[in-house]
Design a protein around this motif. Structure first.
Motif, PDB file in Angstrom:
ATOM      1  N   VAL A 195       0.834  -1.203   0.000  1.00 32.97           N
ATOM      2  CA  VAL A 195       0.000   0.000   0.000  1.00 32.97           C
ATOM      3  C   VAL A 195       0.868   1.252   0.000  1.00 32.97           C
ATOM      4  CG1 VAL A 195      -1.656   1.355   1.344  1.00 32.97           C
ATOM      5  CG2 VAL A 195      -2.001  -1.098   1.069  1.00 32.97           C
ATOM      6  N   LYS A 196       1.974   1.230   0.764  1.00 34.04           N
ATOM      7  CA  LYS A 196       2.861   2.395   0.813  1.00 34.04           C
ATOM      8  C   LYS A 196       3.480   2.681  -0.551  1.00 34.04           C
ATOM      9  CE  LYS A 196       2.290   3.934   4.869  1.00 34.04           C
ATOM     10  NZ  LYS A 196       1.410   5.106   4.954  1.00 34.04           N
ATOM     11  N   TRP A 197       3.784   1.630  -1.304  1.00 31.87           N
ATOM     12  CA  TRP A 197       4.308   1.840  -2.650  1.00 31.87           C
ATOM     13  C   TRP A 197       3.270   2.528  -3.539  1.00 31.87           C
ATOM     14  CZ3 TRP A 197       8.697   1.505  -5.569  1.00 31.87           C
ATOM     15  CH2 TRP A 197       9.836   1.030  -4.919  1.00 31.87           C
ATOM     16  N   VAL A 198       2.028   2.083  -3.441  1.00 32.00           N
ATOM     17  CA  VAL A 198       0.963   2.716  -4.228  1.00 32.00           C
ATOM     18  C   VAL A 198       0.800   4.171  -3.807  1.00 32.00           C
ATOM     19  CG1 VAL A 198      -1.487   2.661  -4.811  1.00 32.00           C
ATOM     20  CG2 VAL A 198      -0.238   0.517  -4.558  1.00 32.00           C
ATOM     21  N   GLU A 199       0.782   4.412  -2.488  1.00 29.63           N
ATOM     22  CA  GLU A 199       0.624   5.776  -1.987  1.00 29.63           C
ATOM     23  C   GLU A 199       1.795   6.659  -2.394  1.00 29.63           C
ATOM     24  OE1 GLU A 199      -2.044   4.895   2.034  1.00 29.63           O
ATOM     25  OE2 GLU A 199       0.115   5.174   2.203  1.00 29.63           O
ATOM     26  N   MET A 200       3.002   6.115  -2.356  1.00 26.83           N
ATOM     27  CA  MET A 200       4.177   6.894  -2.750  1.00 26.83           C
ATOM     28  C   MET A 200       4.073   7.349  -4.203  1.00 26.83           C
ATOM     29  SD  MET A 200       8.175   5.727  -3.102  1.00 26.83           S
ATOM     30  CE  MET A 200       7.779   4.625  -4.468  1.00 26.83           C
ATOM     31  N   LEU A 201       3.687   6.428  -5.078  1.00 27.37           N
ATOM     32  CA  LEU A 201       3.605   6.747  -6.495  1.00 27.37           C
ATOM     33  C   LEU A 201       2.453   7.701  -6.786  1.00 27.37           C
ATOM     34  CD1 LEU A 201       4.327   3.185  -7.907  1.00 27.37           C
ATOM     35  CD2 LEU A 201       5.837   5.165  -8.030  1.00 27.37           C
ATOM     36  N   GLN A 202       1.400   7.650  -5.972  1.00 25.27           N
ATOM     37  CA  GLN A 202       0.244   8.523  -6.210  1.00 25.27           C
ATOM     38  C   GLN A 202       0.393   9.895  -5.569  1.00 25.27           C
ATOM     39  OE1 GLN A 202      -3.776   7.317  -6.022  1.00 25.27           O
ATOM     40  NE2 GLN A 202      -3.419   6.240  -7.935  1.00 25.27           N
ATOM     41  N   THR A 203       1.074   9.982  -4.429  1.00 24.26           N
ATOM     42  CA  THR A 203       1.108  11.236  -3.679  1.00 24.26           C
ATOM     43  C   THR A 203       2.467  11.921  -3.671  1.00 24.26           C
ATOM     44  OG1 THR A 203       1.702  10.211  -1.554  1.00 24.26           O
ATOM     45  CG2 THR A 203      -0.639  10.284  -2.130  1.00 24.26           C
ATOM     46  N   TYR A 231       4.027  -8.578  -5.722  1.00 25.09           N
ATOM     47  CA  TYR A 231       3.375  -7.399  -5.169  1.00 25.09           C
ATOM     48  C   TYR A 231       3.998  -6.091  -5.641  1.00 25.09           C
ATOM     49  CZ  TYR A 231       0.525 -10.290  -2.116  1.00 25.09           C
ATOM     50  OH  TYR A 231      -0.384 -11.209  -1.644  1.00 25.09           O
ATOM     51  N   LEU A 232       5.319  -6.021  -5.731  1.00 28.45           N
ATOM     52  CA  LEU A 232       5.954  -4.771  -6.146  1.00 28.45           C
ATOM     53  C   LEU A 232       5.596  -4.385  -7.585  1.00 28.45           C
ATOM     54  CD1 LEU A 232       7.747  -2.383  -5.621  1.00 28.45           C
ATOM     55  CD2 LEU A 232       9.749  -3.811  -6.128  1.00 28.45           C
ATOM     56  N   PRO A 233       5.715  -5.288  -8.576  1.00 28.05           N
ATOM     57  CA  PRO A 233       5.308  -4.903  -9.939  1.00 28.05           C
ATOM     58  C   PRO A 233       3.838  -4.491 -10.015  1.00 28.05           C
ATOM     59  CG  PRO A 233       6.596  -6.932  -9.974  1.00 28.05           C
ATOM     60  CD  PRO A 233       6.291  -6.647  -8.535  1.00 28.05           C
ATOM     61  N   TRP A 234       2.998  -5.198  -9.244  1.00 32.00           N
ATOM     62  CA  TRP A 234       1.570  -4.861  -9.233  1.00 32.00           C
ATOM     63  C   TRP A 234       1.339  -3.503  -8.585  1.00 32.00           C
ATOM     64  CZ3 TRP A 234      -1.852  -4.608  -4.899  1.00 32.00           C
ATOM     65  CH2 TRP A 234      -3.215  -4.504  -5.237  1.00 32.00           C
ATOM     66  N   ALA A 235       2.067  -3.190  -7.500  1.00 32.17           N
ATOM     67  CA  ALA A 235       1.931  -1.903  -6.825  1.00 32.17           C
ATOM     68  C   ALA A 235       2.351  -0.762  -7.748  1.00 32.17           C
ATOM     69  CB  ALA A 235       2.771  -1.877  -5.551  1.00 32.17           C
ATOM     70  N   VAL A 236       3.391  -0.979  -8.535  1.00 28.77           N
ATOM     71  CA  VAL A 236       3.837   0.048  -9.480  1.00 28.77           C
ATOM     72  C   VAL A 236       2.760   0.295 -10.532  1.00 28.77           C
ATOM     73  CG1 VAL A 236       5.532   0.596 -11.269  1.00 28.77           C
ATOM     74  CG2 VAL A 236       6.284  -0.432  -9.103  1.00 28.77           C
TER      75      VAL A 236
END
Length: 285
Positions: A195-203, A231-236
């Protein structure tokens, strides 16, 4: 050996930092009447709007809080107060960008106008339990119940003087469980890092960057393998392809189908891993 050497130093710094932080909060409080969102009510004029306590910081104080809270957040990620302080003292450029992104959409602009809060006094959890199983609201309450978490646990913003930017930060914190629900991730370590990876890329929030880069260090070898492969490729993909989550009025989507909401937000499916394998690796069965 390095960790054993640094541990007493970090513990000493923690004591000093906490005392300095307490002193700042005691000596320099300022009440900002513009912080209407810090009440438990919505922006409805018929409801009372509360006032929030904020703290004006000098440049030196901001540097001190940033350095101290950053070190302690790395040393002990369970210290929510340190994580929150670091997030606030480093967030200004990212928050301005996030606000602009929200203003570019009708739904995001509505959120900034109404400044709704997310807690159990405003959202009827019992009503969510009565919704059909396929709805977003049902998935959300199931997430809360399964993980034994509550929407009332988010800390209030303290070190951001601009009322609207402070609300953006508060909103970011309060939709965290909505993010978990939409992404279909639990609150285990792998789920939180993802989730933090998704949030980092979005915010672009520095706090999310710190958690994204250093969070995987705490994973076991098997968890790291699962995270890096799946999970990491999917989060990106989620972070770069999905709609901007801060502009989603989740509270108005409770009765919407979970499938339809994920499709609308362009959240890709997590393929290539079975539930049994994920459970075995994540929980070290």
């Amino acid at each position: 050996r390095v960790i054993n050497f640094l541990r007493p130093i970090l513990m000493a710094l923690s004591v000093v930092f906490c005392r300095v932080k307490h002193l700042l909060m005691t000596l320099r409080p300022q009440i900002n009447s513009g912080y209407r969102f810090l009440s438990d009510s919505t922006a409805d004029s018929s409801q009372t709007r509360g006032r929030g306590h904020t703290f004006e910081l000098s440049c030196f104080q901001r540097i001190l809080l940033t350095a101290g809270s950053g070190l302690m957040a790395l040393y002990d990620p369970s210290r929510d107060d340190m994580v929150a302080t670091f997030g606030e003292t480093t967030a200004f450029p990212a928050l301005k960008w996030m606000r602009q992104r929200m203003l570019e959409s009708e739904e995001g602009s509505q959120i900034l106008t109404e400044m709704p809060r997310i807690n159990s006094k405003i959202i009827s959890l019992e009503r969510l339990r009565s919704l059909p199983e396929e709805t977003f609201g049902h998935h959300y309450i199931k997430f809360l119940d399964d993980n034994r978490v509550t929407p009332d646990s988010r800390l209030p913003v303290r070190y951001i003087s601009d009322p609207e930017l402070a609300y953006v930060m508060q909103r970011y914190r309060e939709i965290h469980d909505f993010m978990h629900t939409c992404l279909g991730l639990s609150i285990d370590l792998v789920g939180e890092v993802t989730v933090k990876w998704v949030e980092m890329l979005q915010t672009g929030l520095p706090m999310c960057t710190l958690a994204s880069l250093f969070g995987p260090i705490r994973l076991s070898s098997r968890q790291k393998l699962l995270f890096m492969r799946h999970y990491l490729p999917w989060a990106v993909r989620c972070g770069t392809e999905a709609e901007f989550m801060m502009s989603v009025f989740f509270e108005n989507r409770f009765e919407q189908s979970m499938h339809d909401l994920r499709s609308e937000l362009r959240i890709p499916s997590l393929d290539g891993i079975s539930d049994d394998v994920a459970r075995e690796v994540l929980y070290e069965i």
